[in-house]
Write a protein that holds these residues in place. Structure first.
Motif, mmCIF file in Angstrom:
data_model
loop_
_atom_site.group_PDB
_atom_site.id
_atom_site.type_symbol
_atom_site.label_atom_id
_atom_site.label_comp_id
_atom_site.label_asym_id
_atom_site.label_seq_id
_atom_site.Cartn_x
_atom_site.Cartn_y
_atom_site.Cartn_z
ATOM 1 N N UNK A 195 16.981 1.944 1.223
ATOM 2 C CA UNK A 195 16.101 3.085 1.007
ATOM 3 C C UNK A 195 15.089 2.654 -0.043
ATOM 4 N N UNK A 196 13.925 2.243 0.420
ATOM 5 C CA UNK A 196 12.922 1.696 -0.490
ATOM 6 C C UNK A 196 12.399 2.763 -1.446
ATOM 7 N N UNK A 197 12.205 2.359 -2.682
ATOM 8 C CA UNK A 197 11.657 3.304 -3.656
ATOM 9 C C UNK A 197 10.197 3.563 -3.325
ATOM 10 N N UNK A 198 9.776 4.803 -3.462
ATOM 11 C CA UNK A 198 8.374 5.127 -3.164
ATOM 12 C C UNK A 198 7.436 4.499 -4.180
ATOM 13 N N UNK A 199 6.202 4.324 -3.739
ATOM 14 C CA UNK A 199 5.189 3.742 -4.609
ATOM 15 C C UNK A 199 4.634 4.830 -5.522
ATOM 16 N N UNK A 200 4.549 4.520 -6.784
ATOM 17 C CA UNK A 200 3.988 5.454 -7.750
ATOM 18 C C UNK A 200 2.527 5.088 -7.972
ATOM 19 N N UNK A 201 1.652 5.808 -7.281
ATOM 20 C CA UNK A 201 0.227 5.494 -7.343
ATOM 21 C C UNK A 201 -0.411 6.190 -8.536
ATOM 22 N N UNK A 202 -0.798 5.410 -9.507
ATOM 23 C CA UNK A 202 -1.511 5.931 -10.674
ATOM 24 C C UNK A 202 -2.702 5.042 -11.008
ATOM 25 N N UNK A 203 -3.163 4.326 -9.987
ATOM 26 C CA UNK A 203 -4.211 3.344 -10.224
ATOM 27 C C UNK A 203 -5.584 3.840 -9.851
ATOM 28 N N UNK A 204 -6.348 2.960 -9.231
ATOM 29 C CA UNK A 204 -7.740 3.236 -8.919
ATOM 30 C C UNK A 204 -7.865 4.154 -7.712
ATOM 31 N N UNK A 205 -9.083 4.608 -7.495
ATOM 32 C CA UNK A 205 -9.372 5.430 -6.326
ATOM 33 C C UNK A 205 -9.113 4.637 -5.048
ATOM 34 N N UNK A 206 -9.434 3.328 -5.098
ATOM 35 C CA UNK A 206 -9.195 2.478 -3.934
ATOM 36 C C UNK A 206 -7.728 2.400 -3.560
ATOM 37 N N UNK A 207 -6.843 2.291 -4.560
ATOM 38 C CA UNK A 207 -5.407 2.235 -4.294
ATOM 39 C C UNK A 207 -4.910 3.553 -3.706
ATOM 40 N N UNK A 208 -5.426 4.649 -4.216
ATOM 41 C CA UNK A 208 -5.023 5.957 -3.689
ATOM 42 C C UNK A 208 -5.512 6.144 -2.261
ATOM 43 N N UNK A 230 0.814 -1.211 0.000
ATOM 44 C CA UNK A 230 0.000 0.000 0.000
ATOM 45 C C UNK A 230 0.847 1.260 0.000
ATOM 46 N N UNK A 231 1.987 1.179 0.716
ATOM 47 C CA UNK A 231 2.874 2.347 0.785
ATOM 48 C C UNK A 231 4.236 1.907 1.294
ATOM 49 N N UNK A 232 5.290 2.474 0.713
ATOM 50 C CA UNK A 232 6.652 2.195 1.157
ATOM 51 C C UNK A 232 7.197 3.421 1.871
ATOM 52 N N UNK A 233 7.828 3.183 3.018
ATOM 53 C CA UNK A 233 8.441 4.272 3.765
ATOM 54 C C UNK A 233 9.957 4.202 3.551
ATOM 55 N N UNK A 234 10.767 4.393 4.550
ATOM 56 C CA UNK A 234 12.214 4.379 4.333
ATOM 57 C C UNK A 234 12.757 2.958 4.232
ATOM 58 N N UNK A 235 12.597 2.202 5.317
ATOM 59 C CA UNK A 235 13.071 0.811 5.316
ATOM 60 C C UNK A 235 11.937 -0.183 5.515
ATOM 61 N N UNK A 236 10.731 0.310 5.697
ATOM 62 C CA UNK A 236 9.593 -0.576 5.920
ATOM 63 C C UNK A 236 8.480 -0.246 4.942
ATOM 64 N N UNK A 237 7.519 -1.150 4.855
ATOM 65 C CA UNK A 237 6.384 -0.931 3.962
ATOM 66 C C UNK A 237 5.154 -1.620 4.538
ATOM 67 N N UNK A 238 3.991 -1.077 4.219
ATOM 68 C CA UNK A 238 2.741 -1.705 4.622
ATOM 69 C C UNK A 238 2.189 -2.513 3.465
ATOM 70 N N UNK A 239 1.797 -3.748 3.761
ATOM 71 C CA UNK A 239 1.205 -4.630 2.765
ATOM 72 C C UNK A 239 -0.239 -4.901 3.164
ATOM 73 N N UNK A 240 -1.161 -4.626 2.260
ATOM 74 C CA UNK A 240 -2.558 -4.941 2.486
ATOM 75 C C UNK A 240 -2.867 -6.350 2.013
ATOM 76 N N UNK A 241 -3.609 -7.098 2.818
ATOM 77 C CA UNK A 241 -3.934 -8.494 2.508
ATOM 78 C C UNK A 241 -5.458 -8.618 2.467
ATOM 79 N N UNK A 242 -5.966 -9.153 1.366
ATOM 80 C CA UNK A 242 -7.410 -9.247 1.162
ATOM 81 C C UNK A 242 -7.765 -10.700 0.855
#
Length: 576
Positions: free
Chosen positions: A142-155, A98-110
């Motif tokens: 240094x994790x690369x940031x997420x480039x959000x260009x998808x759906x409204x839900x992803x944003x 869902x989002x990458x920070x500096x060294x960690x990231x959040x993963x959404x599980x559905x």
């Protein structure tokens, strides 16, 4: 990681290659499993432990696909199990960063389940895991940031991920603050419950189990697979819950799995579980995991590597949940667990309303003198009903101020009680003029009278401060005030939002709404009164009180003390 699960799940053959193409957005990883008897418990239902293993595997692969390197689970939280999965059904697990920070990231599980015969698909759960990238050697991540260009839900999830991270960072301090408050309440006997049936000591539910970590239990990094640890934790927690209820409970939610340190092949893992508290239709079980290598095993010096709180319920007929027996504690550790469970329940409630409270839709009603009597009556009646609700839970109490919360379905309400050394009539005269409120409420920038219908109904335009860097908010409210009809009745000051054509929304502020709020002022002695403030929290009000609800702020207590100081002034300063 389960080798069979890692193949064909996410096209991962080159996910850790340095030469792979840079992803433009979140890439979804999927796992599909047909539920076999080997995956199920004795009731033919998919074991929660097995599901947690699959969820952790899928989430790990999604994290590694984004990071391009090995990742490990730091925590998994916000799991609400909504549907039971049975043998013969097909489960589908989707995970994406869902989002990458500096060294960690959040993963959404559905997670969803499909019935093969009917084709009906239902949601099982949604969860959020935090993964940390683990590079080889001394290489800094240094994790690369997420480039959000998808759906409204992803944003939306991208934005909420930052808010969830903020709550996780606040969680430890909030827990300490609330533990202090609830310990004070315990001393005042406000947390004690009068049992209506024989109580059960939580010590009778204590469970301890040991596991030896073997190569099949290790992931592709050589450490004990996080999903396997979660499965073992779920097993001992279920046993502890069953000892309380004497039947087969179902796992309803997981507060948080927190991985404090790694373990590896050859370690002895000791799992300790015990019921912390029972809340009528649910019970919280705490689990602690300690790891020993050979040397630590001989010396008896464990490593605390994981802990979690799991919430169980007893499935009943017609989808109604049955009640658990009353519990009590008999040790200091049991008392700590008992109070801690109340605090975690409060934090879960806060997290739910802060993160997932949706737009209520229009709340304001059009103001017109022709419906003045109707609106005034409903305004006062709504406040009276809110004040009369049962089940207000004390949050913090001192000699002058008490803060209470009330949750009913998706409705959250707050109550602040103040002991004021002045007459009820005097307090009423000050509180009924909202133009004076900026003098004691730091959230009020200004308050102007829009229209005075009569002596009992007045329209005000309120401008409030900015919160969390957003625009300032404003409210247009109807204030209805009532004198006591007879001795013992309170003075009433009721507030609700209305729409007035002469005060349209402004571009530089967010027009927000109040559904039900106000004051009840009771005379309790000579020159002494009790002022009770109520507010049914809306999305417009929530930003101003979320810190209090979650436990990282005392702004409501501070505002209440400021209100008391203002009301106890010697001279009436009402401005006309």
């Amino acid at each position: 990681m389960d080798q069979n699960s890692s193949r064909g799940t996410s096209d991962m053959d080159g996910s850790c290659d340095k030469g792979r193409k840079k992803e433009s957005g979140p890439v979804e990883v999927q796992m599909c499993q047909s539920i076999l008897p080997m995956h199920a418990n004795h009731q033919g239902e998919l074991g929660a432990g097995q599901l947690l293993k699959w969820m952790d595997t899928t989430a790990c692969l999604a994290a590694e696909r984004h990071a391009g390197m090995a990742c490990v689970t730091a925590s998994m939280d916000d799991i609400q199990f909504e549907e039971t999965v049975r043998v013969g059904q097909v489960i589908n697990i989707k995970a994406r960063v869902n989002r990458a920070f500096n060294t960690s990231m959040e993963v959404g599980i559905y997670v969803t389940v499909q019935d093969v015969l009917s084709g009906v698909t239902k949601r099982v759960c949604v969860a959020f895991s935090t993964f940390v990238a683990k590079p080889t050697g001394t290489h800094k991540v240094s994790l690369k940031p997420l480039d959000i260009q998808g759906s409204v839900g992803e944003m939306l999830e991208y934005s909420l991920a930052s808010e969830r991270r903020r709550l996780r960072l606040y969680n430890e301090q909030a827990f300490k603050n609330l533990m202090k408050d609830y310990n004070n309440l315990q001393d005042k006997c406000l947390c004690s419950r009068k049992p209506v049936a024989p109580v059960v000591s939580t010590e009778l539910t204590r469970v301890e189990s040991i596991e030896l970590v073997l190569p099949p239990h290790a992931n592709h990094h050589g450490n004990t697979f996080g999903g396997q640890i979660m499965a073992w934790m779920e097993n001992v927690a279920t046993v502890a819950a069953s000892r309380l209820c004497g039947c087969y409970p179902s796992l309803g939610a997981v507060d948080m799995f927190r991985f404090r340190g790694p373990s590896s092949v050859g370690d002895r893992l000791v799992f300790k579980a015990m019921v912390n508290n029972a809340f009528q239709t649910s019970v919280e079980v705490g689990v602690r995991v300690e790891a020993y290598n050979c040397e630590e095993w001989n010396e008896g010096t464990p490593r605390h590597i994981n802990s979690a709180s799991m919430i169980y319920y007893i499935p009943g007929r017609d989808t109604e949940k049955q009640t658990f027996p009353e519990v009590t504690y008999t040790t200091l550790d049991g008392e700590r667990r008992f109070i801690g469970s109340i605090v975690r329940k409060r934090i879960r409630m806060a997290r739910k309303h802060i993160l997932y409270s949706g737009d209520e839709g229009p709340i304001s009603v059009p103001w017109d003198r022709s419906n003045q009597v109707y609106l005034g009556y409903n305004n006062v009646a709504a406040l009276t009903v809110l004040a009369g609700k049962r089940g207000w839970e004390a949050s913090n109490i001192n000699d002058k101020v008490g803060v209470y919360v009330h949750e009913e379905a998706d409705k959250l309400s707050l109550k602040v009680e103040m002991k004021v050394k002045t007459t009820a009539c005097y307090a009423f005269s000050l509180l009924a003029d909202l133009r004076l409120r900026p003098q004691w409420d730091q959230n009020y920038l200004s308050c102007e009278e829009v229209e005075k219908a009569d002596e009992e109904e007045t329209i005000y335009h309120i401008k409030c401060t900015t919160v969390n860097g957003s625009k300032s908010r404003d409210f247009v409210v109807l204030l209805s005030k009532r004198q006591p009809c007879k001795n013992g009745d309170p003075y009433v000051i009721a507030l609700r939002s209305v729409t007035v054509a002469t005060v349209p929304p402004e571009e530089n502020s967010i027009r927000s709404e109040v559904k039900c709020a106000g004051f009840l002022v009771h005379e309790i002695g000579y020159s002494t009164c009790k002022v009770s403030y109520y507010n049914q929290v809306t999305s417009g009000v929530l930003p101003y009180v979320e810190g209090n609800i979650a436990g990282w702020s005392k702004s409501m207590e501070e505002t209440a003390m400021s209100c008391i100081t203002f009301l106890e002034q010697d001279l009436l300063t009402t401005q006309f």
